[in-house]
Structure formats: structure tokens, C-alpha cells
Design an enzyme around this catalytic site. Structure first.
Site, PDB file in Angstrom:
ATOM      1  CG  ASN A  65      64.122  80.662 -20.067  1.00 21.66           C
ATOM      2  OD1 ASN A  65      62.932  80.726 -21.228  1.00 21.66           O
ATOM      3  ND2 ASN A  65      65.542  80.394 -20.203  1.00 21.66           N
TER       4      ASN A  65
ATOM      5  CG  HIS B  44      71.230  75.387 -17.845  1.00 26.99           C
ATOM      6  ND1 HIS B  44      70.879  76.298 -17.572  1.00 26.99           N
ATOM      7  CD2 HIS B  44      71.951  74.953 -19.327  1.00 26.99           C
ATOM      8  CE1 HIS B  44      70.875  77.309 -18.811  1.00 26.99           C
ATOM      9  NE2 HIS B  44      71.499  76.584 -19.120  1.00 26.99           N
TER      10      HIS B  44
ATOM     11  CE1 TYR C  53      73.246  80.779 -30.308  1.00 19.96           C
ATOM     12  CE2 TYR C  53      74.985  78.680 -31.208  1.00 19.96           C
ATOM     13  CZ  TYR C  53      74.553  79.376 -29.576  1.00 19.96           C
ATOM     14  OH  TYR C  53      75.555  79.217 -28.382  1.00 19.96           O
TER      15      TYR C  53
ATOM     16  CG  PHE D  88      79.963  69.566 -26.477  1.00 18.98           C
ATOM     17  CD1 PHE D  88      78.679  68.696 -26.583  1.00 18.98           C
ATOM     18  CD2 PHE D  88      80.333  71.008 -26.322  1.00 18.98           C
ATOM     19  CE1 PHE D  88      77.973  70.570 -25.943  1.00 18.98           C
ATOM     20  CE2 PHE D  88      79.028  72.030 -25.732  1.00 18.98           C
ATOM     21  CZ  PHE D  88      78.033  71.168 -25.812  1.00 18.98           C
TER      22      PHE D  88
HETATM   23  C1  ASE Z   1      70.251  78.813 -22.012  1.00 20.95           C
HETATM   24  C2  ASE Z   1      70.577  79.655 -21.169  1.00 20.95           C
HETATM   25  C3  ASE Z   1      70.235  80.777 -21.586  1.00 20.95           C
HETATM   26  C4  ASE Z   1      69.765  78.158 -23.524  1.00 20.95           C
HETATM   27  C5  ASE Z   1      69.032  79.743 -23.081  1.00 20.95           C
HETATM   28  C6  ASE Z   1      68.995  80.702 -22.464  1.00 20.95           C
HETATM   29  C7  ASE Z   1      69.461  82.145 -20.901  1.00 20.95           C
HETATM   30  C8  ASE Z   1      68.247  82.154 -21.952  1.00 20.95           C
HETATM   31  N1  ASE Z   1      68.365  81.281 -22.590  1.00 20.95           N
HETATM   32  O1  ASE Z   1      71.863  78.320 -22.239  1.00 20.95           O
HETATM   33  C9  ASE Z   1      69.673  82.918 -20.140  1.00 20.95           C
HETATM   34  C10 ASE Z   1      70.007  82.532 -18.534  1.00 20.95           C
HETATM   35  N2  ASE Z   1      69.615  83.286 -17.409  1.00 20.95           N
HETATM   36  C11 ASE Z   1      70.916  83.925 -17.166  1.00 20.95           C
HETATM   37  C12 ASE Z   1      70.569  85.005 -16.110  1.00 20.95           C
HETATM   38  O2  ASE Z   1      71.700  83.754 -17.214  1.00 20.95           O
END
Ligand code: ASE
Length: 346
Positions: A303, A256, A148, A238
């Protein structure tokens, strides 16, 4: 015997090598507004007209349009005046900006932010951490401070997540009968698309979107219509601020983002705030127990490596985190789609 021919033609290897080219063709056609123009026009258009209307070269546009035909994102017909292009059904639904199921914003996020981080994937693997310093010359200490880093980036991310929930939200919210939970708190609920899906599926419930103050401000201004009285807002962080009491907490693609320590810390805090008989719903893409797939989830986990402090996990891993935090009973529902649901009961 023993010759390379026995291995067959290396189709998978060649297909994987061009995978990123496929993504970039689709992203670029979205970004330039090809699908929007063809939807608006209501009739098939020639390369010349498309290029002129979108302010591009004809030589570049012709190749982009043909590649989109190869991907079945456009259809072409040959007429006496030359080739005419039109959207396929799938493009009209998912790739135009104005469609209710539009994936345009997540595409732009992938193309202009995620893509830049992936340039440093080898560094991410060497170092085991995200690549904001290399990609954007900003500190990687606080991943959401980095994600952000500007209002524009935050908006792109929120709009992107909202587009995912406009397509995947229903499946994860009907995986369990959540109707007994009247007072729901969506932690990190962002732009509110999942909250909106929740109150539409469970009209007797109210959802509080809990997120950082700057996220809430944008959610109120740009994403959640003020007439939606079943959705309220709570500003906070949070990890560092208190969590309001609720019957059900939703953590949709939150765990995640974080390592096991932070997940345990957050879940323990939720368990304390949770009403007796209440629970927590995790919405995540689950890895197989042996981590052999699904491929999509394995790629998301990569990712998470380049962008966050987290990773994708197996159902057993989430169950263990929930139980350690004090949730007694854990149920797992695989939806067969991109996102799955795990319900922990206090
Ligand atoms: C997160 C979600 C994402 C953190 C970084 C991220 C996504 C891209 N970068 O919590 C989206 C994940 N992909 C989809 C299709 O939702």
C-alpha cells in the site's frame, strides 16, 4: 505421486482470489449504513425493511445481508415472517459510525481511495512508484499534496487514522514507560487520537501536535476538544520548517511514508532539536528480519508503494536509521498486534 491431488485442494489460492470481494462486502455494508440501522433499531429487521429504510433494491440488499452473515458480521434468524437480521457484537463495536471504537472511517478510506490506487498495482510494481497520476489524474511528486488533494480527502484520511488509534493506540503507548517524558511532540499527529491516548495514559505530560497548517485547522475544529488543555498545536512542514524542542518526539506511521534519505534527514533534524536524555518513539508495523511476514505488514508495504514514497521496514532497518541520525540507544518492543514501538534515545 506427482499428481495434482498431492498438492491438495487449492483452498488458499481460492480464498486469496476472493479476498477483495470480502473487503468490498464489508465496506459496502458500512457505507450503506446497514450496521448503523440495525444498532439504532434495537430489534432484528427483515430485508424489505432494511432495503426500504436505506433506499436500496431488495434483491441487492438480500444478497449483501446474506454475505454479511457468511462473514459473521450479521446474524440471521428464520421466523414465520421470514429472515430477520441483526448485528453481531463485533459489528456493533467496530462497524457502526457512533461507536467509540468505530473503524467506519478507515473502511471508507480503504473503499473509496486506497481501492482506486490498488487498481493500478501492476503499474506500481512495474514503475516502483505511487499511482496518483493514473488513479486521480494528479501529480505524484508530493504524496501528501496528492493525498490531501481536497479538504474532503484530507478529512477522510484524518478520520481514518483516528479510528485506527482509537483501537491500537494504547498498546503502542504502553510498550515503554513513557511517563518520564513530560514534553512530547507528535510529528504528523493529524487528527490527534494518539495524542489524546497519550495524555490519558500519562496525565502529567503535554503533547504538541505538529502538522501542516490545513491539518491543524481541521484537527482543532473537528477532532480535538478545546477543553483538552494538555494538547497544543504547532503548524509546519517538518521537512522545511523548524521543529520545536521536546523531550519525546512521536513519529507514528510517518517514516513508512518516506524513502531512506528523507527518513535520515528528518531523524537527524529531530535529534538536533531533542533535549538531552530525550528520545524518539517510532510507531510502525514491523516486518520480520527476513521479511517473511507478518502478512498484514507485507500488504501495508504494498500500500505504501501505491500511495506514498515509503515502505514498511524491519526493526534492524529502523534501528540503523535511528543510529545514523545520532540516536545512541535503540530499544524495540513488538506488541504482537498490528503496530509496534521502537524507542531511540539521544
Ligand atoms: C499512511 C497510512 C495509510 C499513508 C497512506 C495510507 C493508510 C492507508 N493509506 O501513512 C492506513 C494504514 N492502515 C492502517 C490500518 O492503519
Amino acid at each position: 505421486m506427482g499428481s495434482t491431488e498431492d498438492l491438495g485442494y487449492p483452498q488458499d489460492i481460492l480464498r486469496y482470489s476472493s479476498g477483495f470481494l470480502v473487503s468490498k462486502v464489508m465496506f459496502t455494508a458500512c457505507e450503506l449504513g446497514v450496521f448503523d440501522l440495525l444498532l439504532e433499531s434495537g430489534e432484528p429487521l427483515s430485508t424489505d425493511v432494511i432495503a426500504a429504510r436505506l433506499g436500496t433494491s431488495t434483491t441487492g440488499m438480500e444478497r449483501l445481508l446474506d454475505a454479511c452473515v457468511g462473514l459473521k458480521l450479521l446474524a440471521v434468524e428464520l421466523t414465520q415472517e421470514g429472515a430477520l437480521y441483526r448485528n453481531t457484537d463485533i459489528s456493533n463495536i467496530y462497524l457502526t459510525k457512533s461507536s467509540p471504537k468505530s473503524q467506519y472511517h478507515i473502511m471508507m478510506y480503504y473503499s473509496n481511495t486506497v481501492y482506486l490506487c490498488w487498481h493500478y498495482l501492476a503499474d506500481a510494481v512495474r514503475e516502483g512508484r505511487n499511482q496518483y497520476e493514473r488513479a486521480f489524474h494528479i501529480s505524484s511528486e508530493d504524496p501528501f499534496g496528492a493525498m490531501y488533494r481536497s479538504e474532503e480527502e484530507m478529512l477522510k484520511f484524518m478520520a481514518g487514522q483516528n479510528s485506527v488509534w482509537s483501537v491500537c493506540g494504547r498498546d503502542v503507548l504502553v510498550a515503554f514507560d513513557l511517563s518520564p517524558f513530560k514534553q512530547v511532540c507528535d510529528l504528523g499527529g493529524g487528527g490527534g487520537a494518539l495524542a489524546r491516548e497519550y495524555v490519558s495514559l500519562y496525565p502529567n505530560s503535554t503533547v504538541t501536535i505538529y502538522d501542516l497548517p490545513k491539518v491543524i485547522q481541521v484537527a482543532k475544529e473537528q477532532f480535538v476538544p478545546p477543553k483538552e488543555h494538555r494538547i497544543t498545536f504547532h503548524e509546519g512542514d517538518f521537512f522545511n520548517n523548524s521543529i520545536p524542542e521536546a523531550e519525546l518526539y512521536i513519529l507514528s506511521k510517518i517514516l513508512h511514508d518516506w524513502d531512506d534519505d528523507k527518513c535520515r534527514q528528518l531523524l537527524a533534524k529531530i535529534c538536533k532539536a531533542c533535549k538531552p536524555g530525550g528520545g524518539v518513539l517510532l510507531v510502525e508495523s514491523l516486518l520480520n528480519e527476513d521479511k517473511s511476514g507478518p502478512l498484514e505488514t507485507q500488504l501495508y508495504s504494498m500500500n505504501m508503494l501505491v500511495q506514498t514514497e515509503g515502505k514498511e521496514r524491519t526493526a534492524a532497518e529502523y534501528s540503523k536509521l535511528l543510529k545514523t541520525a545520532g540516536f545512541g540507544e535503540v530499544q524495540v518492543k513488538r506488541t504482537g498486534k498490528l503496530y509496534d514501538a521502537v524507542l531511540g534515545r539521544k
